[in-house]
Design an enzyme around this catalytic site. Structure first.
Site, PDB file in Angstrom:
ATOM      1  N   CYS A 106       0.820  -1.230   0.000  1.00  0.00           N
ATOM      2  CA  CYS A 106       0.000   0.000   0.000  1.00  0.00           C
ATOM      3  C   CYS A 106       0.846   1.270   0.000  1.00  0.00           C
ATOM      4  CB  CYS A 106      -0.932  -0.006   1.198  1.00  0.00           C
ATOM      5  SG  CYS A 106      -1.900  -1.513   1.322  1.00  0.00           S
ATOM      6  N   HIS A 230      -3.128   6.945   2.944  1.00  0.00           N
ATOM      7  CA  HIS A 230      -3.589   5.657   2.419  1.00  0.00           C
ATOM      8  C   HIS A 230      -4.962   5.359   3.023  1.00  0.00           C
ATOM      9  CE1 HIS A 230      -4.079   1.582   1.344  1.00  0.00           C
ATOM     10  NE2 HIS A 230      -3.766   1.085   2.530  1.00  0.00           N
ATOM     11  N   ASN A 260     -10.381  -0.288   0.423  1.00  0.00           N
ATOM     12  CA  ASN A 260      -8.915  -0.256   0.416  1.00  0.00           C
ATOM     13  C   ASN A 260      -8.422  -0.739  -0.954  1.00  0.00           C
ATOM     14  OD1 ASN A 260      -6.175  -0.665   0.727  1.00  0.00           O
ATOM     15  ND2 ASN A 260      -6.350  -1.643   2.740  1.00  0.00           N
TER      16      ASN A 260
HETATM   17  O1  UT7 Z   1      -3.854  -1.621   3.727  1.00  0.00           O
HETATM   18  C1  UT7 Z   1      -3.048  -1.755   4.852  1.00  0.00           C
HETATM   19  C2  UT7 Z   1      -3.268  -2.967   5.653  1.00  0.00           C
HETATM   20  N1  UT7 Z   1      -4.516  -3.114   6.334  1.00  0.00           N
HETATM   21  C3  UT7 Z   1      -4.973  -2.300   7.296  1.00  0.00           C
HETATM   22  O2  UT7 Z   1      -4.499  -1.226   7.505  1.00  0.00           O
HETATM   23  C4  UT7 Z   1      -6.100  -2.776   8.154  1.00  0.00           C
HETATM   24  C5  UT7 Z   1      -5.898  -2.358   9.574  1.00  0.00           C
HETATM   25  N2  UT7 Z   1      -6.895  -2.935  10.461  1.00  0.00           N
HETATM   26  C6  UT7 Z   1      -8.197  -2.567  10.453  1.00  0.00           C
HETATM   27  O3  UT7 Z   1      -8.615  -1.719   9.683  1.00  0.00           O
HETATM   28  C7  UT7 Z   1      -9.125  -3.188  11.489  1.00  0.00           C
HETATM   29  O4  UT7 Z   1      -8.353  -3.903  12.414  1.00  0.00           O
HETATM   30  C8  UT7 Z   1     -10.184  -4.134  10.857  1.00  0.00           C
HETATM   31  C9  UT7 Z   1     -11.190  -3.314  10.078  1.00  0.00           C
HETATM   32  C10 UT7 Z   1      -9.513  -5.152   9.950  1.00  0.00           C
HETATM   33  C11 UT7 Z   1     -10.947  -4.857  11.950  1.00  0.00           C
HETATM   34  O5  UT7 Z   1     -11.536  -3.915  12.848  1.00  0.00           O
HETATM   35  P1  UT7 Z   1     -11.347  -4.099  14.418  1.00  0.00           P
HETATM   36  O6  UT7 Z   1     -12.106  -3.011  15.056  1.00  0.00           O
HETATM   37  O7  UT7 Z   1      -9.885  -4.201  14.698  1.00  0.00           O
HETATM   38  O8  UT7 Z   1     -12.093  -5.446  14.669  1.00  0.00           O
HETATM   39  P2  UT7 Z   1     -11.524  -6.800  15.321  1.00  0.00           P
HETATM   40  O9  UT7 Z   1     -10.634  -7.509  14.373  1.00  0.00           O
HETATM   41  O10 UT7 Z   1     -10.996  -6.458  16.695  1.00  0.00           O
HETATM   42  O11 UT7 Z   1     -12.844  -7.621  15.485  1.00  0.00           O
HETATM   43  C12 UT7 Z   1     -13.923  -7.192  16.339  1.00  0.00           C
HETATM   44  C13 UT7 Z   1     -15.073  -8.165  16.231  1.00  0.00           C
HETATM   45  C14 UT7 Z   1     -14.647  -9.611  16.349  1.00  0.00           C
HETATM   46  O12 UT7 Z   1     -15.654 -10.309  17.036  1.00  0.00           O
HETATM   47  P3  UT7 Z   1     -15.521 -10.611  18.625  1.00  0.00           P
HETATM   48  O13 UT7 Z   1     -14.259 -11.403  18.761  1.00  0.00           O
HETATM   49  O14 UT7 Z   1     -15.436  -9.268  19.275  1.00  0.00           O
HETATM   50  O15 UT7 Z   1     -16.767 -11.358  18.937  1.00  0.00           O
HETATM   51  C15 UT7 Z   1     -14.618 -10.117  14.926  1.00  0.00           C
HETATM   52  O16 UT7 Z   1     -14.823 -11.481  14.811  1.00  0.00           O
HETATM   53  O17 UT7 Z   1     -15.675  -8.052  14.931  1.00  0.00           O
HETATM   54  C16 UT7 Z   1     -15.751  -9.355  14.313  1.00  0.00           C
HETATM   55  N3  UT7 Z   1     -15.626  -9.154  12.875  1.00  0.00           N
HETATM   56  C17 UT7 Z   1     -16.665  -8.868  12.080  1.00  0.00           C
HETATM   57  N4  UT7 Z   1     -17.976  -8.736  12.341  1.00  0.00           N
HETATM   58  C18 UT7 Z   1     -18.792  -8.439  11.308  1.00  0.00           C
HETATM   59  C19 UT7 Z   1     -14.508  -9.182  12.119  1.00  0.00           C
HETATM   60  N5  UT7 Z   1     -14.809  -8.923  10.834  1.00  0.00           N
HETATM   61  C20 UT7 Z   1     -16.135  -8.732  10.777  1.00  0.00           C
HETATM   62  C21 UT7 Z   1     -17.047  -8.431   9.752  1.00  0.00           C
HETATM   63  N6  UT7 Z   1     -18.352  -8.284  10.057  1.00  0.00           N
HETATM   64  N7  UT7 Z   1     -16.650  -8.259   8.475  1.00  0.00           N
END
Ligand code: UT7
Length: 305
Positions: A106, A230, A260
């Site tokens: 990225c 980004h 993204n």
């Molecule tokens: O391009 C450069 C590289 N990538 C990035 O920069 C991405 C950086 N990271 C992020 O943007 C965020 O970490 C994400 C958007 C990927 C995830 O958001 P988060 O607030 O960190 O969520 P999380 O991974 O902590 O997950 C929270 C909850 C989990 O459930 P529990 O364990 O709390 O019950 C996940 O299983 O959300 C759940 N979850 C979802 N729920 C509905 C994860 N993905 C989804 C989804 N829909 N698509």
């Protein structure tokens, strides 16, 4: 080095959060609140999108392919291992000279900008720099953690030698290969990442490298007219802007419509800002990218002829 024009291209097919919620255990509410993404564009190839974006940038500069000496395509999702996507773009647009791809995930567009500046400083002529990605091709559409994030698109700029200072005031390229497992995709495989860890690190590295670019040019954040980060997550964009002291009103945001798009996200956001008249001659424009590798990079531009 002078940035002469911008171009952009996205596929026609729109995939909304509702479309994804219909087939995955996710919701518009979760995606919007956690990422800021409402829809994304899906389709095409890295070369077809790069050709369209590149052609638009050439047209806006009043140039043809014959006026370009180097094509650089920043991409992690090129059409093939070989030939390079840049070779396909070169053939389609009829450009002369060199053509090569660059993969810094990225951060690819900002890396490409600095590579282009170096080539121009050592005697190269005009350069077409494109960030082009089809992340949809390396996404497991049954994996909700990745499927809701990605989109396809391309952004291009024409860069040329300048008398005097030019548009690029400062830049820094950074990487830490020991963090490469945070975001991976094997040949023939799918994207996988440790989202939480990247999120945590992204804000820190964006702020650190943006502040270094500003410091190296002797510029204060409050004097930046437009911040073009980004587009990985609106929460990262907002938090980085807050720490830098650049409000969202002075930040380019396209993640809501494109998701993204990796190395395409910064040039897509820059093209839209330029087209909408958000940047004027003399304005300071701060670009900052981060991603797989890990890589991160910032560049400070003074907008103008
Ligand atoms: O391009 C450069 C590289 N990538 C990035 O920069 C991405 C950086 N990271 C992020 O943007 C965020 O970490 C994400 C958007 C990927 C995830 O958001 P988060 O607030 O960190 O969520 P999380 O991974 O902590 O997950 C929270 C909850 C989990 O459930 P529990 O364990 O709390 O019950 C996940 O299983 O959300 C759940 N979850 C979802 N729920 C509905 C994860 N993905 C989804 C989804 N829909 N698509």
């Amino acid at each position: 080095m002078v940035l002469r024009s911008c171009g952009a291209a996205v596929p026609d097919k729109v995939l909304t959060n509702e479309d994804l919620s219909a087939r995955l255990d996710t919701s518009d509410k979760w995606i919007t609140e956690r990422t800021g993404i409402r829809e994304r564009r899906i389709g095409g190839t890295a070369s077809s999108l790069a050709i369209d974006a590149g052609r638009q940038a050439l047209e806006r500069a009043g140039l043809t392919g014959a006026d370009i000496d180097v094509v650089i395509v920043a991409t992690a999702t090129g059409d093939a291992v070989t030939p390079s996507t840049a070779a396909i773009v070169q053939d389609a647009l009829g450009t002369a000279g060199a053509a090569f791809d660059l993969n810094a995930a990225c951060s690819g567009f900002v890396y490409g900008l600095v590579v282009a500046a170096g080539l121009i400083a050592t005697g190269s002529g005009r350069i077409l720099l494109v960030g082009s990605e089809v992340l949809s091709r390396i996404t497991d559409w049954d994996d909700r953690t990745m499927a809701v994030l990605v989109g396809d698109g391309a952004g291009a700029v024409v860069l040329e030698p300048a008398e005097g200072e030019g548009n690029l005031l400062s830049a820094n390229l950074n990487g830490d290969g020991s963090l490469r497992q945070l975001l991976t995709c094997d040949h023939g495989g799918y994207l996988a990442m440790d989202g939480r860890e990247i999120f945590r690190r992204a804000i820190r590295v964006v702020v650190e490298s943006a502040e270094r670019a500003l410091g190296d040019a002797g510029i204060r954040a409050q004097d930046v007219a437009l911040f073009v980060p980004h587009q990985a997550n609106l929460r990262i964009i907002t938090a980085a802007g807050q720490r830098l002291g650049i409000p969202i009103e002075r930040t380019a945001v396209v993640i809501d419509r494109y998701g993204n798009t990796s190395s395409a996200s910064i040039p897509l956001a820059l093209e839209e800002a330029a087209r909408m008249g958000r940047v004027h001659e003399g304005d300071l424009v701060l670009l900052s990218g981060f991603g797989g590798g890990m890589t991160w990079a910032s560049a400070l531009l003074r907008w103008g002829p």
